[in-house]
Design a protein around this motif. Structure first.
Motif, PDB file in Angstrom:
ATOM      1  N   MET A   9       0.825  -1.206   0.000  1.00 22.31           N
ATOM      2  CA  MET A   9       0.000   0.000   0.000  1.00 22.31           C
ATOM      3  C   MET A   9       0.860   1.257   0.000  1.00 22.31           C
ATOM      4  O   MET A   9       0.364   2.373   0.159  1.00 22.31           O
ATOM      5  CB  MET A   9      -0.940  -0.002   1.197  1.00 22.31           C
ATOM      6  N   THR A  33      -7.585  -3.761   4.419  1.00 30.31           N
ATOM      7  CA  THR A  33      -6.220  -4.016   3.986  1.00 30.31           C
ATOM      8  C   THR A  33      -6.167  -5.191   3.005  1.00 30.31           C
ATOM      9  O   THR A  33      -5.431  -5.157   2.028  1.00 30.31           O
ATOM     10  CB  THR A  33      -5.344  -4.339   5.216  1.00 30.31           C
ATOM     11  N   ASP A  58     -11.724   3.601   9.804  1.00 28.54           N
ATOM     12  CA  ASP A  58     -10.346   3.413   9.367  1.00 28.54           C
ATOM     13  C   ASP A  58     -10.311   3.493   7.844  1.00 28.54           C
ATOM     14  O   ASP A  58     -10.572   2.510   7.135  1.00 28.54           O
ATOM     15  CB  ASP A  58      -9.802   2.067   9.861  1.00 28.54           C
ATOM     16  N   ASN A 103      -4.821   5.009  14.328  1.00 33.26           N
ATOM     17  CA  ASN A 103      -5.826   4.132  14.948  1.00 33.26           C
ATOM     18  C   ASN A 103      -5.634   4.053  16.461  1.00 33.26           C
ATOM     19  O   ASN A 103      -6.607   4.046  17.222  1.00 33.26           O
ATOM     20  CB  ASN A 103      -5.766   2.728  14.325  1.00 33.26           C
ATOM     21  N   HIS A 140       0.568   8.656   3.283  1.00 34.25           N
ATOM     22  CA  HIS A 140       1.685   7.864   2.731  1.00 34.25           C
ATOM     23  C   HIS A 140       1.230   6.575   2.033  1.00 34.25           C
ATOM     24  O   HIS A 140       2.056   5.768   1.635  1.00 34.25           O
ATOM     25  CB  HIS A 140       2.797   7.612   3.764  1.00 34.25           C
ATOM     26  N   LYS A 141      -0.061   6.445   1.836  1.00 38.23           N
ATOM     27  CA  LYS A 141      -0.547   5.344   0.990  1.00 38.23           C
ATOM     28  C   LYS A 141      -0.918   5.970  -0.368  1.00 38.23           C
ATOM     29  O   LYS A 141      -0.033   6.394  -1.086  1.00 38.23           O
ATOM     30  CB  LYS A 141      -1.697   4.618   1.693  1.00 38.23           C
ATOM     31  N   GLY A 156     -12.104   0.560   3.165  1.00 35.84           N
ATOM     32  CA  GLY A 156     -10.974   0.063   2.382  1.00 35.84           C
ATOM     33  C   GLY A 156     -10.148  -0.898   3.226  1.00 35.84           C
ATOM     34  O   GLY A 156      -9.135  -0.496   3.803  1.00 35.84           O
ATOM     35  N   ALA A 199      -7.541   4.477   6.302  1.00 33.45           N
ATOM     36  CA  ALA A 199      -6.103   4.653   6.077  1.00 33.45           C
ATOM     37  C   ALA A 199      -5.793   4.513   4.593  1.00 33.45           C
ATOM     38  O   ALA A 199      -5.084   5.329   4.010  1.00 33.45           O
ATOM     39  CB  ALA A 199      -5.317   3.618   6.887  1.00 33.45           C
ATOM     40  N   HIS A 226      -7.472  -3.990  10.527  1.00 29.03           N
ATOM     41  CA  HIS A 226      -6.005  -4.053  10.475  1.00 29.03           C
ATOM     42  C   HIS A 226      -5.418  -4.430  11.843  1.00 29.03           C
ATOM     43  O   HIS A 226      -5.982  -4.073  12.887  1.00 29.03           O
ATOM     44  CB  HIS A 226      -5.471  -2.682  10.046  1.00 29.03           C
ATOM     45  N   ASP A 282      -4.513   8.080   5.444  1.00 36.92           N
ATOM     46  CA  ASP A 282      -3.043   8.103   5.357  1.00 36.92           C
ATOM     47  C   ASP A 282      -2.488   8.689   4.057  1.00 36.92           C
ATOM     48  O   ASP A 282      -2.587   8.064   2.994  1.00 36.92           O
ATOM     49  CB  ASP A 282      -2.503   6.673   5.487  1.00 36.92           C
ATOM     50  N   GLY A 328       1.640   7.141  10.802  1.00 34.09           N
ATOM     51  CA  GLY A 328       0.994   6.195   9.895  1.00 34.09           C
ATOM     52  C   GLY A 328      -0.372   5.804  10.415  1.00 34.09           C
ATOM     53  O   GLY A 328      -0.856   6.340  11.424  1.00 34.09           O
ATOM     54  N   GLY A 329      -0.976   4.846   9.719  1.00 31.13           N
ATOM     55  CA  GLY A 329      -2.307   4.393  10.107  1.00 31.13           C
ATOM     56  C   GLY A 329      -2.322   3.748  11.480  1.00 31.13           C
ATOM     57  O   GLY A 329      -3.318   3.835  12.208  1.00 31.13           O
ATOM     58  N   THR A 330      -1.218   3.105  11.829  1.00 31.74           N
ATOM     59  CA  THR A 330      -1.156   2.453  13.132  1.00 31.74           C
ATOM     60  C   THR A 330      -1.292   3.484  14.246  1.00 31.74           C
ATOM     61  O   THR A 330      -2.135   3.355  15.140  1.00 31.74           O
ATOM     62  CB  THR A 330       0.173   1.673  13.279  1.00 31.74           C
TER      63      THR A 330
HETATM   64  N1  PLP Z   1      -5.438   0.612   8.547  1.00 31.42           N
HETATM   65  C1  PLP Z   1      -5.548   0.035   7.343  1.00 31.42           C
HETATM   66  C2  PLP Z   1      -6.909  -0.186   6.749  1.00 31.42           C
HETATM   67  C3  PLP Z   1      -4.397  -0.351   6.646  1.00 31.42           C
HETATM   68  O1  PLP Z   1      -4.525  -0.945   5.455  1.00 31.42           O
HETATM   69  C4  PLP Z   1      -3.134  -0.125   7.244  1.00 31.42           C
HETATM   70  C5  PLP Z   1      -1.917  -0.525   6.564  1.00 31.42           C
HETATM   71  O2  PLP Z   1      -1.908  -1.167   5.562  1.00 31.42           O
HETATM   72  C6  PLP Z   1      -3.082   0.481   8.505  1.00 31.42           C
HETATM   73  C7  PLP Z   1      -4.252   0.840   9.131  1.00 31.42           C
HETATM   74  C8  PLP Z   1      -1.768   0.726   9.197  1.00 31.42           C
HETATM   75  O3  PLP Z   1      -1.054   1.707   8.537  1.00 31.42           O
HETATM   76  P1  PLP Z   1       0.519   1.902   8.761  1.00 31.42           P
HETATM   77  O4  PLP Z   1       1.165   0.684   8.192  1.00 31.42           O
HETATM   78  O5  PLP Z   1       0.792   3.160   8.003  1.00 31.42           O
HETATM   79  O6  PLP Z   1       0.757   2.055  10.210  1.00 31.42           O
END
Ligand code: PLP
Length: 383
Positions: free
Chosen positions: A36, A170, A195, A97, A231-232, A168, A197, A122, A229, A92-94
């Motif tokens: 991603m 993962t 989410d 969240n 960065h995706k 969306g 992301a 995720h 996100d 990031g998404g982590t």
């Molecule tokens: N949420 C979703 C739906 C994702 O697809 C991802 C990563 O692929 C994340 C959160 C986590 O993002 P990151 O890897 O930038 O921390």
């Protein structure tokens, strides 16, 4: 490896790094089909390098950068139909969240907090649950891989601090029925976190292109926070996630006082202390440069490739789609999957099989000729 007594000269260090990273897969090789992330936009790289020293962990020193982060957050909020947005550009998404779960937990003030989330969520939520002492209550998926809203409802109880919907996923790029989750959240008086992301930089543009996708953003009154996100699909350099809250109170309940900063004390909501201002500036620059129309073009191309590739999979003997793609992800199963995965990896393809399928993410670096080469190899393996 020992800490060197004397330094090498710059050229030597760079050569050594080139040599050591030779086995990395690069986006421009066309081999990375299951990620991603993508090659950042050239303007974002320029901005990132130019402002590499800015630290948003000490905003009193970098006042301009702080203002730019606020503007980036406002623009993301606007994209998500929120007039006044509160949030941050994070790692990031982590992290995004984790911040949402932290805000919901701190707002709820229950002894045994529980979060209801789809089984497709995720793994960042597993980290969040563990770190924050929040029990994760997993909701079932329906046959189309969206969350079963009735199952979510049946799991709401006195300890529920919030609900999560995915815009969306993962694995499959599936968008949950966020409008129904939003209604549920309002009926039961619990906040809904979306989410997005991945989907946050796809769905608004795909909808504008006429793709039939559910609403997922702050237009829905139950939605209290969104992960989106850059960065995706936003083409920003790593690290750049986004967390947007509907109300200031969510930021307030996760803020701690940072008392000793050179720029003066501030309240800090992010998990990271020292954090890259360059990320926020790159996000700001890209949004300003590409605009809605620019991102729409990127998404149009990705969605067209998705449609074409999905049809090609249907025409491939021994392979079949998991479901019709909703966003720019094609997931397919094959006969003898472990062997297919092994051979494809052996031939240098950056794909992996998970939960019984391989997924191809149509990121901006993925081109039709890359996919044609991949299909040739896939058909040969299956043949
Ligand atoms: N949420 C979703 C739906 C994702 O697809 C991802 C990563 O692929 C994340 C959160 C986590 O993002 P990151 O890897 O930038 O921390």
């Amino acid at each position: 490896m020992r800490f060197p007594e004397r330094g090498m000269d710059e050229e030597e260090v760079l050569e050594e790094l080139e040599r050591l990273t030779r086995e990395d897969l690069t986006f421009d090789s066309g081999r990375i089909l299951g990620s991603m992330c993508t090659m950042p936009h050239p303007l974002a790289i320029k901005v990132f390098c130019r402002f590499i020293d800015r630290n948003l962990g000490d905003p009193g020193l970098h006042v301009g950068s702080r203002r730019i982060e606020r503007e980036a957050v406002q623009m993301l909020g606007d994209l998500l139909h929120l007039e006044r947005a509160y949030g941050h550009i994070v790692s990031g998404g982590t992290e995004a969240n984790i911040l949402a779960v932290r805000a919901f937990r701190n707002m709820a003030d229950v002894e045994k907090p529980e979060l209801i989330l789809p089984k497709s969520a995720h793994f960042s939520f597993i980290k969040a649950g563990e770190m924050l002492g929040v029990k994760l209550v997993w909701a079932e998926l329906k046959s189309d891989y969206t969350v079963d809203v009735r199952d979510v409802e049946s799991k709401i109880g006195d300890n529920t601090i919030g609900i999560v919907g995915i815009a969306g996923t993962t694995g499959l790029g599936v968008v949950d029925d966020i409008p129904a989750l939003s209604d549920l959240a309002r009926d039961y008086g619990v906040p809904l976190h979306v989410d997005a992301a991945f989907g946050g930089f796809v769905i608004p543009f795909a909808k504008a292109l006429g793709y039939d996708l559910p609403d997922f953003d702050f237009r829905l009154k139950g939605v209290q926070s969104v992960t989106i996100d850059p960065h995706k699909m936003g083409m920003a350099p790593i690290p750049a996630g986004g967390i947007i809250f509907r109300r200031k109170k969510f930021i307030k309940v996760i803020s701690v006082l940072a008392p000793y900063l050179a720029g003066g004390k501030v309240w800090q909501a992010t998990i990271t202390g020292t954090r890259p201002g360059a990320s926020a500036l790159a996000v700001w620059a890209l949004i300003k440069h590409l605009g809605f129309e620019g991102y729409k073009e990127i998404v149009a191309r990705a969605m067209e490739l998705t449609r074409w590739f999905a049809q090609e999979i249907k025409n491939t003997a021994g392979a079949w789609l998991v479901r019709e793609p909703m966003l720019n992800i094609v997931a397919f199963k094959t006969k003898n999957l472990p062997r297919v995965e092994r051979v494809l990896k052996g031939r240098g393809w950056g794909v992996s099989a998970h939960r019984g399928y391989i997924r191809i993410v149509m990121m901006p670096h993925v081109r039709k000729d890359h996919l044609e080469a991949f299909l040739r190899d896939l058909r040969e393996v299956l043949g």
